[in-house]
Design an enzyme around this catalytic site. Sequence first.
Site, PDB file in Angstrom:
ATOM      1  CG  ASP A  37      -1.899   1.148   1.196  1.00 51.43           C
ATOM      2  OD1 ASP A  37      -1.910   1.927   0.572  1.00 51.43           O
ATOM      3  OD2 ASP A  37      -2.634   1.015   2.042  1.00 51.43           O
ATOM      4  CG  HIS A  38       4.467   1.757  -1.291  1.00 49.08           C
ATOM      5  ND1 HIS A  38       5.931   2.248  -1.028  1.00 49.08           N
ATOM      6  CD2 HIS A  38       4.490   0.932  -0.323  1.00 49.08           C
ATOM      7  CE1 HIS A  38       6.464   1.495  -0.376  1.00 49.08           C
ATOM      8  NE2 HIS A  38       5.605   0.449   0.222  1.00 49.08           N
ATOM      9  CD  GLU A 107       6.805   1.789   4.594  1.00 48.57           C
ATOM     10  OE1 GLU A 107       5.939   2.502   3.975  1.00 48.57           O
ATOM     11  OE2 GLU A 107       6.969   0.758   5.002  1.00 48.57           O
ATOM     12  CG  ASN A 110       4.457   5.171   0.935  1.00 51.79           C
ATOM     13  OD1 ASN A 110       4.525   5.063  -0.231  1.00 51.79           O
ATOM     14  ND2 ASN A 110       4.932   3.834   1.712  1.00 51.79           N
ATOM     15  CB  ALA A 177       7.649  -2.916  17.111  1.00 49.35           C
TER      16      ALA A 177
END
Length: 328
Positions: A37-38, A107, A110, A177
């Site tokens: 998903d970019h 990121e 994006n 995380a």
Amino acid sequence: MTSFGYTLMTEQCGPKELVRHAVRAEEVGFDFEVCSDHYSPWLVSQGHAPNAWLVLGAVAHATSRVELCSYVTCPTMRYHPTVVAQQAATAQILADGRFLLGLGTGENLNEHVAGQGWPAYERRLDMLCEATKIIRQLLDGAVVNHKGEYFQVDAARLWDLPADPVPIGISMTGEKAVGRLADFADFMIDVSPDKPIVDQWLHERRVQGLETTGRAVAQLPICWDRDRDKAVQRAHEQFRWFGGGWPTNAELPNPKAFDAATRFVRPEDVADQIPCGPDIDAVVEAVSAYRDAGFTDIALVQIGGDSQDSFFDEAAPALLAALRADAA
């Protein structure tokens, strides 16, 4: 039993090609498909970035057997969590229960396009935790009113809920995380064969008395080609960014920055990290490291948008047979 998947890499193919590749991947025998998903490709040479959710909807309609997964969506900046919940519910209905929602902290590449800057990692973790709570409430059918540190939701409700729950997986790439996100995830996602991280995630779930299937989904790139030199050249041209690692890759803002950051990466450096060429045994060996680390589902990225047809026709059936034989 290990499942083997195919990656719909939006950074290297247009939307129609991705849907066609999804159908071919199902036909040749892959068990599941993940979709990146970019908003931007990593490198200009990749050249694509269609909307992942429109692609997933089309793929859900065009396929009938494979599981589908967003890999991964950031529900904090480019998308509000209420929108992600609606997208996931709709995808699950279209896929007749085959959809998995993969989430992550995102990121810079994006997310900065939404004009909200790029927060530090700790803040992004906090945002993801809050967003995931909202998404779960909506997918459970609640009318959600929420005023938190990062998000406000006013009387939100999903009017089209799937009969099958949407499992939520979260990308976890380090101890911090896992410690923060383990109780939010039905399954975990990672891109490194890091057994301590898988073990920590399972431990955290058990300590908190939470159910777990033990499902862990990984992804690794390969560059199959009958000509090894051509494969190495293509992997270097399109995937040399991969060696930077996710702490670095999450921070760079655009394809030009990735190009500059990798200008000294040599083709042989890429070939040392990514199986290149016709050797199926090399791919099996690379995949076995993930299986040995505890990953139950492993998705392959075939590098090069124009190499997908030859990969399906000449390599995929034999490769899947070899992977399943090795897993057995």
